[in-house]
Design an enzyme around this catalytic site. Structure first.
Site, PDB file in Angstrom:
ATOM      1  N   VAL A 179      -1.696   4.579 -12.214  1.00  0.00           N
ATOM      2  CA  VAL A 179      -0.957   5.496 -13.085  1.00  0.00           C
ATOM      3  C   VAL A 179       0.538   5.388 -12.780  1.00  0.00           C
ATOM      4  O   VAL A 179       0.954   5.499 -11.618  1.00  0.00           O
ATOM      5  CB  VAL A 179      -1.403   6.963 -12.882  1.00  0.00           C
ATOM      6  CG1 VAL A 179      -0.707   7.870 -13.899  1.00  0.00           C
ATOM      7  CG2 VAL A 179      -2.916   7.092 -12.992  1.00  0.00           C
ATOM      8  N   GLY A 221      -7.584   3.497 -13.670  1.00  0.00           N
ATOM      9  CA  GLY A 221      -6.739   2.491 -13.029  1.00  0.00           C
ATOM     10  C   GLY A 221      -5.478   3.109 -12.464  1.00  0.00           C
ATOM     11  O   GLY A 221      -5.414   4.312 -12.199  1.00  0.00           O
ATOM     12  N   ASP A 247     -16.189  14.820 -15.785  1.00  0.00           N
ATOM     13  CA  ASP A 247     -15.527  14.510 -14.510  1.00  0.00           C
ATOM     14  C   ASP A 247     -14.529  15.606 -14.166  1.00  0.00           C
ATOM     15  O   ASP A 247     -13.448  15.346 -13.656  1.00  0.00           O
ATOM     16  CB  ASP A 247     -14.826  13.152 -14.589  1.00  0.00           C
ATOM     17  CG  ASP A 247     -14.371  12.643 -13.220  1.00  0.00           C
ATOM     18  OD1 ASP A 247     -14.971  13.064 -12.199  1.00  0.00           O
ATOM     19  OD2 ASP A 247     -13.422  11.839 -13.154  1.00  0.00           O
TER      20      ASP A 247
END
Length: 366
Positions: A89, A87, A196
């Site tokens: 930051v 989401g 990731d």
């Protein structure tokens, strides 16, 4: 002198091909230095290449929503510093003076969220971004990390700070730090897969020490969102292991593949997402004489160095089409440190190439 034409097609063989004088028998022994450096290393030694194991488990701190609102001036846009898979930051200044990065998303309170945060916050290493704690209030979930002031490596090599002159030695040190961070994750029992890893998830502090960000975040998201498969959660495709794309199964060697793409971005100064030609070039197992086509123009002066050739060879090895034939992250760390030792031994000017940059932390007001 010319490059040895008999270099094998594997990245491992390519890594050890070097410019030699065929008339010099003494040079032949150096062809095998890379592998000999690993002989005799105990399993325990290799597992600690990534750094010392974390100390006693640390309890994740529970932050109140009010505390974080005060730290970010009610999540003001002036403190918004980015957006990622979790989401938005925000940069925040806590009452005790600590500067933090707060990742915020909508989500109902979940016990699984707390459990994952407790585990991830217990993992501490110099080359990992520390997760301090969490907040779950008003249908919002937040992760509170240490703030790393110089931003991502991607910003420094092809983003907003790309005018910064990062010499090969600087990029090599960044690669070593990131490799140690990943190696530490893989040394845990059971190993923690990043899933990731990419250049945007490698941050650098004010001393340009690399820190791997978002370790374990994919696992957390998969657990709290109940995504059916990891493929639904994946981000930048060019960093994804081709074997994962086919099987849907992630492994330590999948992280190694992503690290190989990271090395290619470091040496080329380009985004693999914008220009996949560097990956295709590497996967075709090119001859070293053709490597100039992908090297960052800022590094052209370093192209003839032995270290540069070994660095590119390591990248090729990491992105081998077969995961089984890729090195482990411990091996990657060892080879990068060997390259660094060679580069240092060749350097006679102290402080050469030290970057001067504007700290990302100076761009925002807490």
């Amino acid at each position: 002198m010319s490059l040895v034409s008999e270099c094998g097609s594997d990245g491992a063989d390519f890594l050890e091909c070097r410019r030699i004088d065929r008339s010099s028998a003494s040079d032949l022994s150096s062809l095998f230095e890379g592998k000999q450096s690993l002989v005799g290393r105990s399993t325990s030694e290799l597992s600690l290449i990534g750094g010392t194991l974390s100390s006693a488990s640390r309890e994740a701190r529970h932050f109140s929503l009010r505390e974080l609102e005060l730290a970010t001036k009610n999540f003001s846009d002036i403190n918004l510093i980015g957006q990622g898979s979790f989401g938005l930051v925000y940069k925040g200044l806590l009452q005790d003076g600590m500067v933090v990065a707060i990742k915020k998303r909508h989500g109902a309170p979940r016990q699984e969220f707390v459990e994952e945060v407790r585990f991830l916050s217990s993992i501490r290493h110099r080359n990992l971004v520390t997760l301090h704690g969490y907040c779950q209030e008003n249908d919002q979930q937040m992760l509170i990390y240490e703030h790393v002031p110089n931003g991502s490596v991607s910003n420094h090599i092809y983003g907003q700070y790309s005018t910064t002159k990062l010499e090969f030695k600087n990029r090599l040190l960044i690669a070593i730090g990131a490799a140690k961070g990943l190696a530490h994750l893989h040394s845990l029992a059971p190993p923690l897969l990043h899933k990731d890893f990419k250049t945007a998830n490698v941050l650098v502090d004010e001393n340009f020490i690399a820190k791997v960000a978002d370790a374990g975040l994919r696992n957390l998201l998969e657990r709290i969102i109940n995504a059916g498969t990891s493929s639904q959660m994946m981000g930048t495709v060019v960093f994804l292991d081709p074997e994962f794309r086919e099987s849907g199964r992630f492994s330590e060697k999948s992280d190694v593949y992503s690290f190989g793409v990271f090395l290619l971005e470091l040496v080329s100064g380009c985004s693999a997402e914008s220009d996949e030609s560097m990956i295709k070039w590497a996967q075709n197992r090119p001859d070293l004489s053709d490597a100039a086509s992908i090297i960052d123009e800022k590094l052209v002066s370093s192209f003839t160095s032995e270290g540069m050739k070994r660095f590119i060879g390591l990248a090729v090895w990491c992105i081998h089409s077969s995961g089984q034939r890729r090195p482990t992250m411990n091996t990657v760390v060892l080879e990068l440190e060997r390259i660094h030792e060679r580069e240092i031994s060749m350097t006679t000017i102290v402080g050469e190439g030290t970057p001067t940059v504007t700290l990302a932390s100076q761009l925002f007001t807490a």
